[in-house]
Design an enzyme around this catalytic site. Structure first.
Site, PDB file in Angstrom:
ATOM      1  N   ASP A 600       0.850  -1.190   0.000  1.00 37.42           N
ATOM      2  CA  ASP A 600       0.000   0.000   0.000  1.00 37.42           C
ATOM      3  C   ASP A 600       0.886   1.240   0.000  1.00 37.42           C
ATOM      4  O   ASP A 600       2.092   1.165   0.273  1.00 37.42           O
ATOM      5  CB  ASP A 600      -0.933   0.010   1.211  1.00 37.42           C
ATOM      6  CG  ASP A 600      -2.225   0.790   0.938  1.00 37.42           C
ATOM      7  OD1 ASP A 600      -2.247   1.570  -0.032  1.00 37.42           O
ATOM      8  OD2 ASP A 600      -3.199   0.610   1.689  1.00 37.42           O
ATOM      9  N   ASP A 671      -3.011  -3.111  -2.665  1.00 42.27           N
ATOM     10  CA  ASP A 671      -3.994  -2.112  -2.235  1.00 42.27           C
ATOM     11  C   ASP A 671      -3.586  -0.755  -2.790  1.00 42.27           C
ATOM     12  O   ASP A 671      -2.505  -0.584  -3.337  1.00 42.27           O
ATOM     13  CB  ASP A 671      -4.055  -2.078  -0.704  1.00 42.27           C
ATOM     14  CG  ASP A 671      -5.417  -1.626  -0.190  1.00 42.27           C
ATOM     15  OD1 ASP A 671      -6.154  -0.992  -0.967  1.00 42.27           O
ATOM     16  OD2 ASP A 671      -5.731  -1.892   0.986  1.00 42.27           O
TER      17      ASP A 671
END
Length: 829
Positions: A600, A671
């Site tokens: 992420d 993500d």
């Protein structure tokens, strides 16, 4: 503070996602009659970036085909069946028409789209039913010539030549059909008398005033229509737009009064912000501020120079009070530029209202509670609002006329799907003892009888605590409770070495940390008087960058909370165990040789051009329950992680160091990817990783691993309802509302008692991992049980949650990568 548990509360639902359209960083689309100027773009005008694309491109990327060719079926069969309602409506009468696309130009050129539409509407008989966005024309009528030239006259008597050039046929199985369907839907919803703010429609007449917080909430709808597995479905979600009653000028004056360098402070607050101009109800994204020019500046309008002060008085009867305020610059969107608009729009601070929430507002508990009373709707209330929306659409004559003109009919019922509830997972504690997580996926009470999965063999014996002299009593009481709580978890914590300081200045804490680190502690705990971000960052920098020692920050309010002290100490003991490199609990993983990876990105709060990408990987969870974490700097303007492979290489080498060989299976959860970036991710990240994995394994004289790349999406409008309630954890949906061009499924992994649960979407864009849909869904669900800040499931796999936590710590406090010696410890919890 992102680090420590200040209270032992259950995580509330993510209902604030209904406020996504209120994000002050989100680019907005607008049509404007504002004075414009062709100015030279300064370097700083690009500072806020403009991630928006044209509407056509937005739908084109939405139809990226990512379904692996060897996947014949993506539906699973395991688990208990459950009937769910969704926030979708079926298009009963799907259009069978063929659309013809044209490009429209005017000579002489016309700047305003509204004027273009008015002139073109005089030729409706020739065009039939059509949609026009200022340059592109869609109609069911095919014109006789490829290039049609029309002489036209405006209401003022001005003469124009309209050139309509054929571009393409559009069938319903092509990506352009999404654009047409959504334009028709938008035209139909205009009959509801809602205001277009950004890409969504809101009702300013139903606004909710939060006067004590100087905010307004505008209720509205987020809608999209597209082809799903077998039907064209309309997704409708209840949304709220946050409108501040303060103007940009109010913020400017506040910066002047409170900041030493008020210009930089004003830029920090305003650049990237979305503002609303009440006089024309349009939204703009601020890209730069011109401090050298004021509203006295003139611009050319219809051959005459006029000042901004005179323009607003003549056009809107508005008097600008402060002629010395700076000017705001908003970059026109690509679509507006194609329509003939100039590059920059000039705005006046006192006429612009700020929208969205600041970080300070998000940290204001009273404000968020007041907002949640209106935005956090339970499933039954949300269903009622969705049905009201459908009824309102069906009963509005103008809306129904537009749908009828395009031969479309909308069902009145919510779409039902068959979901499945996966079996509750078994949590593994000390001595391999196992307990079921239960129907609500919460194993908090099991800690009373079970010890942690792994703890330091000699306990925590060499550690230090730092506090002010006046907090000494609270400190010792907290440490005693912490030792008792840890003992109940089969973890030994001995008495720490105390470092008492005379004041709570940042320097005092840092000096005490330096003194304590001379004894080579396993961990340093700081008892701080309040949530001061600067002090917190200083402590974390000292521990992560200079001394490579895990730190635990506890606020005085938390430590003196007698009512919930043992619960808090239990959670702190779990965090400390993780920061030392050990594991509170585990879960049954049926596969050996498996590495799961989460990635992420978080943007830097200090430098908006920078971001930090974090990668967290599990080692073989059948052998040792450990994680490896690394972080690297990247550009906030580029969604692609250019440093991804070097980070992944580090994780692979750590795996080989621990197990003597590389993993046989790798499951990668990506993500932080928006819908519009899916094609880039596929063409660059996925292909790059698969090629370099093959080379890496060839050097190691091993066969390439079985690999899967899964894009994780949290920001969804999709909702599920189980008889007017939230579905239980483990609910999977992999049909009806999924997309035919993808190998995707929805998973509700968390338990939510307030508001409506938000499912997470998983899109398997590459896979040769040889797992069935059932196995992929079950393995993903298992990975949501391993986030050690919470004895329950999380919305995303734990590796993604850890990656977000690490990236956020670096982006907000550290601003550079931590020392390598911490990579095997969850020091960022």
């Amino acid at each position: 503070m992102s680090d420590e548990l200040s209270q032992g509360r259950r995580r509330l639902s993510r209902e604030q996602h209904t406020l996504a359209s209120s994000d002050p960083r989100r680019p907005e689309r607008s049509t404007s009659e504002e004075p414009r100027a062709k100015l030279v773009r300064s370097t700083s005008s690009q500072h806020g970036g403009d991630a928006s694309t044209s509407r056509v491109n937005r739908y084109e990327v939405a139809l990226v085909h990512t379904k692996p060719p060897d996947v014949t079926s993506k539906t699973g069969t395991s688990g208990k069946e459950i009937i769910l309602q969704t926030n979708y409506f079926r298009l009963d009468k799907a259009p069978a028409w063929k659309i013809y696309g044209y490009h429209v130009s005017f000579a002489p050129d016309i700047e305003l789209r509204r004027l273009k539409c008015g002139i073109l509407s005089e030729h409706r008989k020739l065009l039939g039913g059509y949609l026009f966005d200022g340059s592109k024309l869609f109609t069911t009528t095919k014109l006789e010539e490829k290039k049609t030239i029309i002489d036209a006259t405006s209401k003022k008597g001005d003469k124009f030549v309209i050139t309509i050039t054929f571009t393409s046929d559009i069938c319903m199985n092509e990506w352009q059909s999404l654009q047409v369907l959504n334009l028709i839907l938008r035209r139909s919803m205009e009959g509801l008398k809602l205001e277009l703010v950004g890409r969504n429609l809101f009702d300013p007449h139903a606004k909710i005033d939060l006067r004590e917080h100087r905010l307004q909430l505008w209720p509205g709808y987020q809608t999209s229509i597209r082809q799903h597995e077998r039907d064209i479905l309309l997704c409708a979600e209840i949304a709220h737009k946050v409108m501040r009653t303060e103007t940009v000028y109010d913020i400017f004056r506040r910066c002047q009064e409170t900041a030493r360098d008020f210009k930089e402070d004003f830029k920090r607050h305003i650049i990237g912000l979305t503002v609303l101009t009440d006089y024309n109800n349009r939204t703009y994204r601020i890209n730069d501020i011109d401090f050298h020019k004021t509203p006295r500046e003139t611009f050319n309008m219809k051959g005459e120079n006029i000042s901004f002060i005179d323009y607003y008085y003549k056009k809107y009867n508005i008097r600008i009070r402060d002629p010395q305020q700076p000017l705001l610059l908003s970059k026109s969107k690509e679509r507006s530029l194609r329509g003939g608009d100039n590059e920059l729009i000039i705005l006046i601070p006192e006429l612009c209202r700020a929208t969205g929430l600041t970080d300070d507002m998000r940290n204001n508990f009273q404000l968020m509670r007041a907002m949640s009373d209106h935005t956090r709707m339970n499933p039954d209330r949300r269903i009622e609002r969705l049905r009201t929306f459908n009824d309102r659409l069906q009963q509005t004559e103008e809306s129904m006329r537009i749908l009828k003109d395009w031969n479309m009919k909308l069902d009145t019922r919510l779409v039902e799907v068959r979901g499945r509830i996966l079996d509750p997972q078994r949590i593994v504690f000390a001595d391999r003892r196992k307990e079921s997580s239960g129907d609500q996926a919460d194993w908090t009470r099991h800690f009373r009888n079970m010890g942690m999965f792994s703890t330091p063999s000699r306990g925590l014996g060499r550690w230090a605590v730092i506090a002010t002299n006046r907090s000494s009593r609270d400190l010792r009481n907290f440490v005693e409770s912490l030792m008792r709580a840890a003992n109940g978890l089969n973890m030994l914590i001995e008495r720490p070495r105390e470092y008492m300081i005379n004041d709570d200045r940042n320097h005092s804490f840092i000096q005490a940390m330096e003194d304590s680190c001379q004894q080579d502690p396993q961990l340093v705990m700081c008892l701080v008087p309040n949530n001061n971000a600067e002090r917190y960052a200083s402590i974390k920098k000292k521990g992560c960058l200079e001394r490579a020692v895990p730190t635990q920050v506890v606020t005085l309010k938390t430590a003196s909370n007698q009512r919930g002290l043992m619960s808090i100490c239990t959670k702190v003991a779990i965090q400390i165990n993780c920061k030392l490199g050990y594991t509170p609990w585990m879960i049954d993983i049926p596969l050996s040789g498996l590495m799961t990876i989460g990635y992420d990105i978080a943007k830097s709060v200090r430098d908006r051009s920078k971001a930090y990408g974090a990668l967290v990987a599990t080692m073989d969870l059948q052998v040792n329950a450990t994680f490896y974490s690394t972080v690297a700097e990247c550009s906030s303007y580029d969604v692609l992680a250019n440093s991804l492979w070097p980070m992944m290489t580090k994780a692979l080498r750590q795996y080989k160091k621990e197990h003597g060989k590389l993993p046989t299976r790798i499951l990668f959860y990506r993500d932080g990817v928006g819908e519009g970036s899916l094609k880039q991710i596929w063409e660059h990240e996925v292909k790059d990783i698969t090629e370099k994995l093959e080379q890496e394994y060839k050097r190691a004289e091993m066969n390439p691993p079985m690999f899967a790349f899964v894009v994780v999406t949290k920001s969804l409008n999709t909702r599920f309802f189980a008889r007017g309630r939230n579905p239980p954890p483990g609910t999977v949906v992999d049909d009806i509302i999924t997309l035919p061009e993808r190998y995707d499924f929805y998973l509700v992994s968390q338990s939510v008692r307030q508001g409506t649960v938000s499912p997470t979407s998983y899109n398997v864009v590459y896979s040769n991992i040889r797992l069935s849909p059932d196995q992929m869904q079950m393995l993903t669900y298992k990975m949501t049980h391993l986030y050690y800040n919470w004895s329950g499931t999380t919305r995303v796999p734990a590796v993604c949650q850890y990656a977000k936590k690490l990236a956020t710590l670096v982006a907000t406090s550290l601003h550079q990568s931590p020392q390598n010696v911490l990579e095997k410890k969850l020091f960022y919890l």
